[in-house]
Design a protein around this motif. Structure first.
Motif, PDB file in Angstrom:
ATOM      1  N   THR A 289       0.840  -1.190   0.000  1.00  0.00           N
ATOM      2  CA  THR A 289       0.000   0.000   0.000  1.00  0.00           C
ATOM      3  C   THR A 289       0.875   1.240   0.000  1.00  0.00           C
ATOM      4  N   GLN A 290       0.264   2.361  -0.341  1.00  0.00           N
ATOM      5  CA  GLN A 290       0.946   3.649  -0.281  1.00  0.00           C
ATOM      6  C   GLN A 290       0.653   4.273   1.079  1.00  0.00           C
ATOM      7  N   LEU A 291       1.671   4.570   1.833  1.00  0.00           N
ATOM      8  CA  LEU A 291       1.535   5.086   3.186  1.00  0.00           C
ATOM      9  C   LEU A 291       1.900   6.565   3.197  1.00  0.00           C
ATOM     10  N   VAL A 292       0.986   7.396   3.723  1.00  0.00           N
ATOM     11  CA  VAL A 292       1.234   8.839   3.812  1.00  0.00           C
ATOM     12  C   VAL A 292       1.305   9.217   5.291  1.00  0.00           C
ATOM     13  N   ILE A 293       2.466   9.710   5.722  1.00  0.00           N
ATOM     14  CA  ILE A 293       2.667  10.141   7.110  1.00  0.00           C
ATOM     15  C   ILE A 293       2.416  11.644   7.184  1.00  0.00           C
ATOM     16  N   ALA A 294       1.393  12.028   7.947  1.00  0.00           N
ATOM     17  CA  ALA A 294       1.027  13.444   8.050  1.00  0.00           C
ATOM     18  C   ALA A 294       2.086  14.234   8.806  1.00  0.00           C
ATOM     19  N   GLY A 295       2.793  13.595   9.735  1.00  0.00           N
ATOM     20  CA  GLY A 295       3.784  14.308  10.525  1.00  0.00           C
ATOM     21  C   GLY A 295       3.137  15.166  11.593  1.00  0.00           C
ATOM     22  N   GLN A 296       3.853  16.204  12.052  1.00  0.00           N
ATOM     23  CA  GLN A 296       3.373  17.162  13.057  1.00  0.00           C
ATOM     24  C   GLN A 296       2.999  16.455  14.363  1.00  0.00           C
ATOM     25  N   GLY A 297       3.718  15.311  14.628  1.00  0.00           N
ATOM     26  CA  GLY A 297       3.495  14.596  15.868  1.00  0.00           C
ATOM     27  C   GLY A 297       2.231  13.765  15.898  1.00  0.00           C
ATOM     28  N   GLN A 298       1.514  13.695  14.789  1.00  0.00           N
ATOM     29  CA  GLN A 298       0.263  12.947  14.770  1.00  0.00           C
ATOM     30  C   GLN A 298       0.535  11.446  14.818  1.00  0.00           C
ATOM     31  N   HIS A 299      -0.367  10.687  15.418  1.00  0.00           N
ATOM     32  CA  HIS A 299      -0.267   9.237  15.531  1.00  0.00           C
ATOM     33  C   HIS A 299      -1.287   8.596  14.607  1.00  0.00           C
ATOM     34  N   GLN A 300      -0.829   7.610  13.784  1.00  0.00           N
ATOM     35  CA  GLN A 300      -1.696   6.918  12.843  1.00  0.00           C
ATOM     36  C   GLN A 300      -1.625   5.420  13.097  1.00  0.00           C
ATOM     37  N   ASP A 301      -2.741   4.729  12.804  1.00  0.00           N
ATOM     38  CA  ASP A 301      -2.808   3.274  12.902  1.00  0.00           C
ATOM     39  C   ASP A 301      -3.065   2.692  11.522  1.00  0.00           C
ATOM     40  N   LEU A 302      -2.351   1.594  11.177  1.00  0.00           N
ATOM     41  CA  LEU A 302      -2.577   0.896   9.920  1.00  0.00           C
ATOM     42  C   LEU A 302      -2.876  -0.559  10.235  1.00  0.00           C
ATOM     43  N   HIS A 303      -4.041  -1.022   9.772  1.00  0.00           N
ATOM     44  CA  HIS A 303      -4.434  -2.416   9.961  1.00  0.00           C
ATOM     45  C   HIS A 303      -4.301  -3.133   8.628  1.00  0.00           C
ATOM     46  N   VAL A 304      -3.346  -4.078   8.529  1.00  0.00           N
ATOM     47  CA  VAL A 304      -3.075  -4.822   7.303  1.00  0.00           C
ATOM     48  C   VAL A 304      -3.938  -6.079   7.300  1.00  0.00           C
ATOM     49  N   GLU A 305      -4.809  -6.185   6.313  1.00  0.00           N
ATOM     50  CA  GLU A 305      -5.685  -7.345   6.181  1.00  0.00           C
ATOM     51  C   GLU A 305      -5.039  -8.308   5.183  1.00  0.00           C
ATOM     52  N   LEU A 306      -4.444  -9.400   5.660  1.00  0.00           N
ATOM     53  CA  LEU A 306      -3.751 -10.358   4.813  1.00  0.00           C
ATOM     54  C   LEU A 306      -4.734 -11.342   4.187  1.00  0.00           C
ATOM     55  N   LEU A 307      -4.497 -11.627   2.899  1.00  0.00           N
ATOM     56  CA  LEU A 307      -5.336 -12.585   2.175  1.00  0.00           C
ATOM     57  C   LEU A 307      -4.597 -13.912   2.068  1.00  0.00           C
ATOM     58  N   PRO A 308      -5.305 -15.022   2.158  1.00  0.00           N
ATOM     59  CA  PRO A 308      -4.642 -16.332   2.081  1.00  0.00           C
ATOM     60  C   PRO A 308      -3.878 -16.487   0.784  1.00  0.00           C
TER      61      PRO A 308
END
Length: 799
Positions: A289-308
């Motif tokens: 996936t393409q991940l965009v980090i907003a910065g400015q001390g913000q906290h982000q969560d990414l949930h990776v849904e793996l396919l068999p």
């Protein structure tokens, strides 16, 4: 001041004097609104400063503008001494040195001026009024002095302020994004007016801050330029991301191809920006996936849904109980069901009493696959049939299946009638039944039906051969099976006689054969020299068997056995043609190199020549020797003159095979050194240990000392005195490539090969060959391209 004098100096300021007072404008202030701000009620006009000239144009069509009482349309230049009218206001225009003045006057031509001064950028400079002294203190000297000192101080401050304004530089500071707080400090405190700073040249310290960005602290330098702009960018503070995966944890995380650990990953610090994130977990499909980090001390969560990355695959057979093999590995017994990773598979089903079954299939991730039920067929039985003598024709149920030795596939549990037949022998018949999958051997002794032939030969010491095997001299009575045989009578210096005979059981046959001397061969020298000095040796041919038996290890399908008789004596070159010899014919030719090894030395055999190149070289030799040319150019293609004239040519395939294989006792060689592989002593230039790393296949333990080609004549000649027939370079032959019928018993006389084809015959091994099959003297190759291991030698008939 004249217009010429004015143009000589740079125009730096414009002074406008009207009822409101005087204002000074610099280049950075233009265009300047003019008219409405001068006391008129209309939109007025605009002043422009372009390339040291002053221009005016009306703000709209309703505005009345005159220069020297002439109406102005569009943009018009104002010059020294012009009278300017904007609506009801009148101005006198005058340039003095670097200042251009527009002074308003009334109808009586007197300037209408309000005595207030304006600094640069149109800022009003208000004089500070000095308060009058109190009447009661006029007599006090101390009060008068204080009053005078205060006035002088205020006047000095006023002068300093005016001097600061006139000598200051304008500085625009651009910061992206817009900061929350900005401060500029230096030795003289900057003055900020309308978003710009008035500063003196020198060093300053700039500080800026904004929530979520790193503070900006930097030094800047103000130069002598009147107007300056300096730009800065605030850098975002990093952000934080936590990565989780489901339905399983432990996924390996890569961000921009750099590993960051396995999930779960808590509060990973990354600079603001865009990233490529990948997740890999065993038995699951890759995730990206393409991940965009907003910065400015913000906290982000990414949930990776793996396919068999697998699918369930079901395999069944009829009958059941077959072994399941996938990609060569046994997996189980049908019916079989399991999870397989996505990919390509080769399925084999093996059953003791049935034919094996093979199928390729593809597993697509997360897509269950039920292969169609495989119906297995009963295992075919095999019958191995041999006979004495060999080459008996085998028929099954009246249908011809081949000649012995022969392996045939037969249906099990059915009676089969097998018949063996060979001319001159009694027929053998067999009835048999095979079990499923059974392999049985059948051998049959065929009884010969004999006939007699009496042979009387002159001269008496001429040798007699039957089917290539010597049987005696002079007068003989031969008892032979009643089939076709090849009878040869030969003696050195005489023409060989070859006859096809079929003995009859009813009555003996008598053959009287007289050999004729070979006059031309008797007169011909044992060796000759070609125009370039190449040695050619005289060869007297005979009858021999070309090809190889079917059971010979390494035999190829184009090596069918057939009988050949060479009646016409010929000369053949003792060595291959060298680079130096070929260069005399074609100076531009280069044999080149092979993986950095030189093939072009003068004494090395010429290579990377086409068959046509070799044929043209032979014609060139014939022309120099005054002989009829064997080859001719016809329709863009080289053809052969038939019958062959006595000019130089390439050896025919049968000539090459006779010189390479035939022995005095009538037998033929398998290898140049004998009948076993590999060679136990150095006999020629093959793919030896010198070529390890250069070639894929080499002869273990064999070392001839040459990684590529060797100088011609480097190894021992054969029993004819001919060098390198079995190595160094393979050789072009005269013939088109063809395959002889395996059941034909005809004897070919001086064969020249097919009359047409798309590839020519190549015979002999080379420095690139080190395998058992291609080092046999019966090995036949074919091609129509230039190759780094193919050269040629020359030949010609004696007349």
């Amino acid at each position: 001041m004249t217009d010429t004098d004015a143009a000589a100096s740079m125009l730096r300021q414009i002074r406008v004097t009207d009822a409101s007072g005087s204002r000074l404008y610099t280049r950075a202030d233009f265009p300047v609104a003019f008219g409405a701000c001068l006391g008129t009620d209309t939109g007025g006009a605009f002043l422009h400063l372009v390339a040291n000239r002053v221009y005016i144009d009306a703000a709209d069509q309703g505005t009345r503008v005159l220069i020297n009482h002439q109406p102005v349309t569009g943009r018009r230049e104002i010059r020294n001494g012009d009278l300017l009218h904007v609506e009801a206001a009148s101005f006198r225009c005058e340039r003095v040195a670097e200042v251009f003045s527009l002074s308003q006057y009334d109808d009586g031509m007197s300037p209408s001026v309000h005595h207030r001064d304006f600094a640069a950028h149109g800022e009003l400079i208000e004089p500070v009024a000095v308060s009058a002294p109190v009447a009661g203190r006029q007599s006090g000297k101390r009060g008068a002095r204080l009053f005078a000192f205060t006035g002088l101080l205020l006047f000095a401050l006023l002068v300093s302020g005016i001097a600061y304004v006139f000598t200051a530089k304008t500085l625009l500071i651009e910061i992206h994004p817009q900061p929350d707080r900005v401060s500029l400090s230096g030795k003289i405190w900057p003055l900020k007016i309308r978003g710009r700073y008035l500063v003196q040249p020198g060093e300053y310290s700039l500080q800026a801050s904004k929530s979520g960005y790193y503070p900006l602290r930097t030094d800047l330098k103000v130069t002598q330029r009147r107007s300056q702009t300096q730009s800065f960018a605030l850098q975002k503070m990093p952000g934080y991301i936590s990565v989780f995966s489901s339905p399983t944890s432990g996924a390996r995380i890569l961000i921009d191809n750099r590993q960051y650990g396995i999930t779960p990953i808590e509060k990973l610090e990354l600079a603001a920006g865009s990233y490529a994130l990948q997740a890999h977990a065993a038995r699951y499909q890759p995730y990206s996936t393409q991940l965009v980090i907003a910065g400015q001390g913000q906290h982000q969560d990414l949930h990776v849904e793996l396919l068999p990355g697998w699918s369930e695959v079901a395999i069944e057979s009829k009958p059941a109980g077959a072994e399941v093999w996938l990609n060569g590995t046994k997996q189980g017994i049908t019916p079989w069901r399991a999870e397989l990773l996505a990919g390509e598979y080769r399925l084999e089903l093996r059953h003791q009493h049935y034919l094996p079954y093979t199928q390729d299939f593809v597993v697509i991730a997360d897509q269950p696959l039920n292969l169609p039920t495989v119906e297995l067929f009963a295992s075919i039985s095999h019958l191995m049939i041999t006979s004495t003598p060999p080459r008996a024709v085998v028929s099954v149920a009246g249908i011809k299946r081949g000649v012995t030795p022969l392996s045939v596939r037969l249906e099990p549990n059915i009676e089969h009638q097998v018949t063996l037949f060979k001319p001159g022998f009694s027929t053998s018949r067999h009835a048999l039944v095979l079990q499923p999958g059974e392999r049985r051997a059948l051998w049959s002794q065929l009884e010969a039906i004999l006939g007699s032939i009496i042979v009387n030969v002159d001269p008496h010491d001429a040798q007699i051969f039957v089917n290539g095997k010597p049987v005696g001299h002079g007068t003989l009575k031969l008892s032979l099976p009643s089939t076709r045989h090849t009878l040869e009578i030969k003696k050195s210096g005489y023409q060989t006689v070859t006859k096809a005979i079929t003995p009859l059981a009813a009555a003996p046959q008598v053959l009287d054969i007289s050999l004729r001397g070979i006059a031309s061969a008797q007169r011909a020298p044992h060796s000759i020299r070609a125009p370039q000095g190449q040695e050619l040796k005289l060869i007297i041919g005979g009858t021999f068997s070309m090809g190889a038996p079917r059971r010979q290890q390494g035999r190829r399908s184009n090596e069918t056995l057939h009988m050949v008789t060479l009646r016409r004596p010929f000369y053949i070159g003792t060595q291959e043609i060298t680079n130096a010899q070929f260069a005399a014919f074609k100076a531009t030719h280069r044999s080149g190199t092979y993986k950095g090894n030189d093939l072009s030395a003068p004494e090395l055999p010429v290579v990377n020549v086409s068959w046509e190149d070799a044929a043209r070289y032979c014609n060139w030799l014939s022309e120099r020797h005054g002989l009829d040319q064997v080859y001719r150019q016809q329709g863009g293609k080289i053809t052969t003159v038939r019958p062959l004239p006595s000019g130089y040519r390439l050896p025919t395939e049968s000539e090459w095979a006779w010189v390479a294989r035939a022995r005095a006792d009538g037998t033929t060689l398998r290898y140049s050194w004998g009948d076993s592989f590999p060679p136990i002593r150095v006999t020629g230039n093959y793919a030896d240990q010198s070529a390890v790393g250069l070639l894929d296949t080499t002869i273990n333990g064999y070392r001839d000392g040459f990684a590529v080609t060797a100088p011609v004549g480097s190894f021992r000649a054969n029993h004819w005195g001919i060098f390198n027939l079995d190595g160094n370079v393979a050789e072009w032959c005269h013939d088109y490539h063809g395959i002889h019928h395996s059941l034909s018993e005809a004897i070919l006389i001086d064969p020249l090969g097919p009359e047409a084809g798309d590839r020519r015959v190549i015979r002999g091994a080379s420095w690139m060959r080190g395998d058992l099959g291609s080092m046999r003297l019966s090995y036949r190759d074919r091609d129509n391209r230039r190759r780094p291991d193919v050269g040629f030698r020359i030949a010609k008939y004696i007349d």
